[in-house]
Scaffold this active site. Structure first.
Site, mmCIF file in Angstrom:
data_model
loop_
_atom_site.group_PDB
_atom_site.id
_atom_site.type_symbol
_atom_site.label_atom_id
_atom_site.label_comp_id
_atom_site.label_asym_id
_atom_site.label_seq_id
_atom_site.Cartn_x
_atom_site.Cartn_y
_atom_site.Cartn_z
ATOM 1 N N GLY A 171 12.267 -2.887 1.715
ATOM 2 C CA GLY A 171 13.495 -2.777 0.938
ATOM 3 C C GLY A 171 13.974 -4.047 0.281
ATOM 4 O O GLY A 171 15.169 -4.187 -0.017
ATOM 5 N N TYR A 209 -0.454 5.104 13.127
ATOM 6 C CA TYR A 209 -1.833 5.537 12.962
ATOM 7 C C TYR A 209 -2.692 5.040 14.130
ATOM 8 O O TYR A 209 -2.177 4.576 15.146
ATOM 9 C CB TYR A 209 -2.356 5.113 11.595
ATOM 10 C CG TYR A 209 -1.590 5.782 10.469
ATOM 11 C CD1 TYR A 209 -1.584 7.174 10.343
ATOM 12 C CD2 TYR A 209 -0.839 5.046 9.556
ATOM 13 C CE1 TYR A 209 -0.858 7.806 9.347
ATOM 14 C CE2 TYR A 209 -0.126 5.673 8.544
ATOM 15 C CZ TYR A 209 -0.130 7.053 8.454
ATOM 16 O OH TYR A 209 0.595 7.676 7.467
ATOM 17 N N PRO A 228 0.829 -1.211 0.000
ATOM 18 C CA PRO A 228 0.000 0.000 0.000
ATOM 19 C C PRO A 228 0.857 1.252 0.000
ATOM 20 O O PRO A 228 1.813 1.358 0.760
ATOM 21 C CB PRO A 228 -0.808 -0.126 1.295
ATOM 22 C CG PRO A 228 0.002 -1.034 2.166
ATOM 23 C CD PRO A 228 0.711 -1.971 1.253
ATOM 24 N N GLY A 234 7.133 -1.831 -2.522
ATOM 25 C CA GLY A 234 6.436 -0.566 -2.592
ATOM 26 C C GLY A 234 6.914 0.293 -3.734
ATOM 27 O O GLY A 234 6.416 0.212 -4.856
#
Length: 371
Positions: free
Chosen positions: A300, A184, A23, A321
């Protein structure tokens, strides 16, 4: 065959390969509704075994960044339907990452300009969000001071996640991922340095994990456990998340709790590549032992390190990503050992005048050769 390109049965959802598109917030939906550019963007990347969408706010209150497409209105749900149809037409699978940012927001984008919400009324120091830096001008700005959620409001937010999950399935997603990572809202309850509540949502490990676990249970009752995953960032330090006592025990307790729920997957976010500390050496193996289901990690990887992790049995799926931003055909590039293009950081975020720039205009390798 390389394990990276083998099919994988993810608790009933059969993936064409073990490569996951992680995401990534792009802030390209000017109206907050997925549009034709959103559909093209995900369709171009549908050769990933699994796409996990950008963070999708479950409510207006849950937004921390302008131009992020939510899933709390009929128009947004219809917009996402166009996206999932496009991905499925290419044979892909896609989960929606359901998101509530908590205190990582600004009053300028909150309903009625109210304070953002969190476990406690403590500001995330030195933490920028993407909001109205001044009227009519979008930009990075310090997150506002939040207010502490009341117990009945916590239950209401769980309901927001349930409704969002229902909408996601209506929109054609193959499942949902609860965003419990990267500082979050859920992590604002889990983190023992931040969460100083003295009710059933603070104090002990069981209490601090309660909001996440209860919400997962409510969502799985709504759409089925095999359609639900969760993202976590053990030892995360993004957005003013600080060390605390029993940190390892907290995450291993969550791993054990999740292991009995027969979820689609757990997705670990190692924050080293996004400017924070890595998960401590040796902890991932302990988590793997505590959690027995499908395990994904992002952090990574390249094709060689991904293959090695799969061969060792450390992980079942590998998430990539940034390489997917600039390489829509990343799966084939890795399969053929073709060059991987570096993305332009200037076009990571934000609604541009030419919205396709740095979003849908990266060519596949063979097209790139022809030009």
């Amino acid at each position: 065959m390389s394990k990276l390109f083998e099919p994988y049965d993810m608790n009933g959802t059969v993936l064409a390969n073990r490569i996951v598109m992680a995401p990534m917030t792009r802030s390209r939906a000017v109206t907050g509704i997925p549009d034709e550019h959103t559909a093209i963007y995900y369709e171009q990347r549908a050769t990933a075994g699994l796409i996990i969408s950008e963070g999708v706010p479950v409510s207006e209150e849950g937004r921390g960044y302008l131009f992020t497409p939510g899933i709390y209105t009929d128009e947004q749900t219809e917009g996402w339907k166009r996206v999932t149809d496009a991905v499925h037409a290419q044979g892909g699978k896609i989960f929606s990452q359901l998101w509530h940012v908590g205190r990582l927001s600004h009053v300028s984008i909150q309903p009625d300009k109210m304070a953002p919400v969190s476990s406690v009324p403590h500001t995330a120091e030195k933490s920028l969000v993407y909001a109205w830096a001044e009227p009519g001008t979008a930009g990075p700005i310090q997150a506002s001071q939040p207010r502490a959620l009341r117990i009945e409001e916590i239950h209401r937010i769980t309901g927001d996640f349930v409704r969002a999950a229902h909408r996601a399935m209506e929109a054609g997603f193959d499942g949902v991922e609860l965003h419990g990572a990267n500082g979050y809202l859920f992590e604002q309850f889990i983190n023992g340095a931040l969460n100083t509540r003295d009710d059933e949502y603070g104090g002990s490990i069981a209490n601090r994990r309660r909001f996440l676990v209860d919400t997962l249970d409510a969502v799985t009752r709504e759409i089925g456990n095999s359609h639900v995953g969760v993202r976590l960032s053990p030892f995360g330090r993004l957005y003013d998340m600080r060390p605390y006592a029993e940190e390892a025990q907290t995450w291993l307790s969550i791993a054990e709790e999740l292991s009995v729920k027969n979820l689609a997957y757990v997705h670990l976010s190692d924050q080293l590549t996004i400017g924070a500390e890595s998960i401590p050496e040796g902890f991932a193996a302990k988590f793997r032992q505590a959690y027995q289901g499908t395990l994904i990690a992002a952090g990574g990887f390249d094709s060689a390190t991904a293959e090695a992790a799969l061969e060792r049995g450390d992980l079942d799926l590998i998430a990539f990503g940034r390489p997917f931003i600039s390489n829509p055909d990343l799966v084939e590039r890795m399969r053929q050992n073709w060059p991987i293009v570096e993305p332009s950081r200037d076009s990571f975020y934000g609604a541009k005048e030419n919205i396709s720039n740095g979003y849908t205009d990266y060519p596949p390798y063979q097209n790139d050769l022809a030009s």
